[in-house]
Design a protein around this motif. Sequence first.
Motif, PDB file in Angstrom:
ATOM      1  N   UNK A 166       0.846  -1.201   0.000  1.00  3.37           N
ATOM      2  CA  UNK A 166       0.000   0.000   0.000  1.00  3.37           C
ATOM      3  C   UNK A 166       0.875   1.241   0.000  1.00  3.37           C
ATOM      4  N   UNK A 167       2.004   1.179  -0.720  1.00  3.19           N
ATOM      5  CA  UNK A 167       2.986   2.255  -0.688  1.00  3.19           C
ATOM      6  C   UNK A 167       2.719   3.369  -1.677  1.00  3.19           C
ATOM      7  N   UNK A 168       3.801   4.026  -2.097  1.00  6.03           N
ATOM      8  CA  UNK A 168       3.696   5.250  -2.906  1.00  6.03           C
ATOM      9  C   UNK A 168       3.351   4.976  -4.360  1.00  6.03           C
ATOM     10  N   UNK A 169       3.571   3.755  -4.835  1.00  9.82           N
ATOM     11  CA  UNK A 169       3.280   3.450  -6.226  1.00  9.82           C
ATOM     12  C   UNK A 169       4.362   3.967  -7.167  1.00  9.82           C
ATOM     13  N   UNK A 170       4.184   3.661  -8.463  1.00  8.89           N
ATOM     14  CA  UNK A 170       5.174   4.046  -9.478  1.00  8.89           C
ATOM     15  C   UNK A 170       4.480   4.658 -10.686  1.00  8.89           C
ATOM     16  N   UNK A 171       5.069   5.707 -11.265  1.00  2.00           N
ATOM     17  CA  UNK A 171       4.525   6.248 -12.521  1.00  2.00           C
ATOM     18  C   UNK A 171       4.833   5.298 -13.666  1.00  2.00           C
ATOM     19  N   UNK A 172       4.156   5.451 -14.824  1.00  2.00           N
ATOM     20  CA  UNK A 172       4.360   4.526 -15.962  1.00  2.00           C
ATOM     21  C   UNK A 172       5.802   4.471 -16.431  1.00  2.00           C
ATOM     22  N   UNK A 173       6.498   5.622 -16.467  1.00  2.00           N
ATOM     23  CA  UNK A 173       7.863   5.610 -16.984  1.00  2.00           C
ATOM     24  C   UNK A 173       8.799   4.816 -16.087  1.00  2.00           C
ATOM     25  N   UNK A 174       8.507   4.734 -14.795  1.00  2.00           N
ATOM     26  CA  UNK A 174       9.322   3.920 -13.888  1.00  2.00           C
ATOM     27  C   UNK A 174       8.975   2.448 -14.057  1.00  2.00           C
ATOM     28  N   UNK A 175       7.688   2.142 -14.258  1.00  2.00           N
ATOM     29  CA  UNK A 175       7.272   0.748 -14.422  1.00  2.00           C
ATOM     30  C   UNK A 175       7.959   0.099 -15.618  1.00  2.00           C
ATOM     31  N   UNK A 176       8.179   0.877 -16.691  1.00  3.51           N
ATOM     32  CA  UNK A 176       8.798   0.297 -17.888  1.00  3.51           C
ATOM     33  C   UNK A 176      10.268  -0.051 -17.664  1.00  3.51           C
ATOM     34  N   UNK A 177      10.901   0.512 -16.640  1.00  2.00           N
ATOM     35  CA  UNK A 177      12.328   0.284 -16.420  1.00  2.00           C
ATOM     36  C   UNK A 177      12.615  -0.434 -15.099  1.00  2.00           C
ATOM     37  N   UNK A 178      11.556  -0.865 -14.409  1.00  2.00           N
ATOM     38  CA  UNK A 178      11.717  -1.317 -13.030  1.00  2.00           C
ATOM     39  C   UNK A 178      12.609  -2.547 -12.910  1.00  2.00           C
ATOM     40  N   UNK A 179      12.701  -3.376 -13.993  1.00  2.77           N
ATOM     41  CA  UNK A 179      13.520  -4.588 -13.912  1.00  2.77           C
ATOM     42  C   UNK A 179      14.918  -4.408 -14.513  1.00  2.77           C
ATOM     43  N   UNK A 180      15.267  -3.157 -14.923  1.00  4.25           N
ATOM     44  CA  UNK A 180      16.598  -2.936 -15.477  1.00  4.25           C
ATOM     45  C   UNK A 180      17.646  -3.028 -14.378  1.00  4.25           C
ATOM     46  N   UNK A 181      18.770  -3.692 -14.653  1.00  5.34           N
ATOM     47  CA  UNK A 181      19.841  -3.748 -13.645  1.00  5.34           C
ATOM     48  C   UNK A 181      20.345  -2.352 -13.301  1.00  5.34           C
ATOM     49  N   UNK A 182      20.550  -2.110 -12.041  1.00  3.52           N
ATOM     50  CA  UNK A 182      21.079  -0.861 -11.493  1.00  3.52           C
ATOM     51  C   UNK A 182      20.124   0.317 -11.638  1.00  3.52           C
TER      52      UNK A 182
END
Length: 951
Positions: free
Chosen positions: A748-764
């Motif tokens: 139930x946290x702050x959530x993520x905008x779409x641009x972050x969701x597209x990169x969330x699994x990128x290393x580093x």
Amino acid sequence: MITTTNLSAVLTTAELSRRPSRPPDHFAEARALSELAKTLADDPRGLLRRLSELAKELCGAESAGVSILEPSGDTFRWHAIAGDFAPNIGGTIARDASPCGVVLERDSALMFSYPERHFPYPNAVEPPIVESVLIPFHSGGKPVGTVWVIAHSPERRFDPEDARLLGSLSRFAAAAWQTVTALDAAEAAKAESDRRVEERTAEVRAGEEKYRVLFNSIDEGFCIIDVLFDGEVAVDYRFVEVNAAFADQTGFRNAVGKRIRELAPALEAHWFEVYGRVAKTCESVRFESRAKELGRWYDVYAFKVDGGAHVGVLFRDVTERKRSEEELRLRERAIRAASQGLVITDVGRPDNPLIYVSAGFERVTGYPAAEVLGRNCRFLQGPDSDPATVFVLREAIRASRAATVELLNYRKDGTPFWNEVSLSPVVEAGRVTHFVGVITDVTDRRRIIERLRDQEELLRETAQMTHVGGWSFDPSTGASDWTEETFLIHNLAPGGTAENMGQGLTRFPGDDGKRIAEAVRAACERGTPYDLELDFVAADGQKKRVRAICRPVVAEGKVVRVRGSLQDVTARHALEERLRRSQKMEAFGQLAGGVAHDFNNMLQVINGYAELAIDRLAAEHEVSGLLREIGRAGERSATLTRQLLAFARQEIVAPRVLDVNAAAWDTTGMLRRLIGENIRLVTDFGSGVWPVLADPGQLEQVLINLAVNARDAMPDGGALTISSRNETVTGDGEVPPGQYAVLSVADTGTGMPPEVQTRVFEPFFTTKGVGKGTGLGLATVYGIVQQAGGHVRVRSKMNEGSTFEVLLPRTNDPKAATATKSGGKLPRGTETVLVVEDETAVRGLVKLVLSGCGYKVLVAGDGVAAERVAAEHAGPIHLVLSDVVMPGAGGRAVAAGVSAKHPEARVVFMSGYTDDAVVRHGVSAEVPFLQKPFTPEVLATKVRQVLDGSR
């Protein structure tokens, strides 16, 4: 009265001039004029007949003649005819029934097609007239008849050169014809009666006066000269008689009686030579020559006048014509030499055809002129020609305006080329009559431009990808220039005004500001380059790390410009920090592995002996409970060890059939400690969740990473929900169709905008501050799940939390999803087992368990002892159970040494180290392996499985 208002057959002189013309034949023209002059001298009454013959010959006509208006003014008489139409000579035709009347009415040269269709000829014209050209025949300054040529066959067509030749013959003959008329009248008067001598004399004088009038009425200059000789060489001439046009043509006034040497002392000698030859040989001559002293060109016809040295000279100033011809020749040479092609189209004809193409057009397109004249230039278009560009050209032609476009065209051989087409209208009398086009092959230019554009784009993209911007400034003023990326590094909009150098230095805080200021000063004063990595504050306050490089430009010992680059190395700097932290984690993992080895050996002894003691005591014995507590403590200690290794990602990878719910439940204890007391852990495991094939340690790692990520998204607390369910995917474009067990972690946290969701699994990739995240947690989750054949889905909304769903493929493996204790006796055997273990307590425990199961057990404390025992043992050794990491030779070397003497021996490795250490010691993951601490049951079961031929 016939008029020409609606006569479509009439073509005016201007229209005739637009026909392609053959080159002028001045020699033939001169010869014809000479013949007329000779006829005038020898046979004046044959002048019109000779005029007809010469007109037919010069124009290549099938008939030619002269028609003179009768004194009544309403009838023409055919005075002379040569050719097929000759039978009509002497005949008459009404003025209104003949084209001659139209020519006199307009007083201009006209051309007619099939005139019998438009004029009321009294009889059928034989042979039929296909086309005719008529020229006014003047006398006394007004038209009195016509000179005409006729084509009776469709193949013959007249051009502007024919009209010009007729005009030249007509003008000369008209002047001479007036003389013939006067002579006829004089001779008729002389024959009438001797009685009327005075009257005849008066008539002759009148005739002479008319001759004088005619002599002075012609536009050409005319003079009679007396050629003066020095021996056989003509050296001068004197003007005997001149006409009125003489002064205009030469600029000489009152020339009669004067010698040319008086008027033009530097006149070229060739003039005397020509006139002297005419005077001596009586041969007429026609020529064009320049009188340099007069600054004029003349078209001259010279002929012998009498038996002395008198020569008649008929001449015309053609200076303007020669200048025009020279300009035309120069223009034609320039057009031929030009690499561009020149075309002219006729908008007055259907489909706006080409009527002229230059040699440059032929070179550019490969089409010869004969193949394209009369065609619309659309034949240059092809399948890839842009219709929109073609439309621009058509609209320009329709609107009678200029246009320039670049269009893909095709040569005759089919090869494409880029054509720059420039069209300009030609306006005559307020109306567009033609279009002139210039075509240029710009294929190479476009290729170069495209290459430059690609290089610019490559440089721009390279600058963007490497975050390198360029800059320069004037050391005397500080005025700066920036590239686009430099603006972006400053967090400023590209294209604005660059900050001057002094303002730019304020972007570097603290000691770094002092370093860069000193470096810039040295660059400006001494031309010293620099390469520094500094802290930097962008225009909006964002802190960055940059690399500043400078290369001063020195000319004549003075720094005239300072150039350099500015690279945003914030990401690299952060990556280096992460690498340092990662190296610390690796060191911690190695330390944890070493601790785990020793701790696992101790736990092995504690747990093993406790379990053996429990099995040998009655359940109701008072010590049994105490031993069970010792065993439970040992199991909890082993669990902590495994969790420590999982955290360091160094656990053994061993996929097996798992119950997702059980595996998740086993992790909840540690998760509660990880997430803290301000976050509530909720579990919602579905019933009948399908089994999956996965490594339990890796699945535990996935849950730990997702829980830690959720914890960081809830700094003020919240709820973390772990749930499971089954899902059948039919195909949604992301997950392949199939049956999956779904493990869901929601916060139930702050959530993520779409641009972050597209990169969330990128290393580093991380949104956390410096020192608060490595960017590896979710990347590890993704890699583990992908390795297991699964997929990860993420859903998130700002301020509403995030949900990560791990989809693991359902397994149809018949093995049980959970391991249960047999509850009975341990598996037994009678084979010989060699145990190699450097820890005495562990070695004793293993021997005790296996001996109790019926096996013959040989023991060794290291590799050397193991090889000695194997060599001394006479019977078979069925299995080698060896620790992996030992002093001296490791487990792999021990196994190889024993197998050399006992090839029948099978191998099982055991270790309390991590998988990294095991692999470093050359043990494949495919070899049977026991992870310490293990129970007597696990030991006995694994030994029996390997001896029976399974892992």
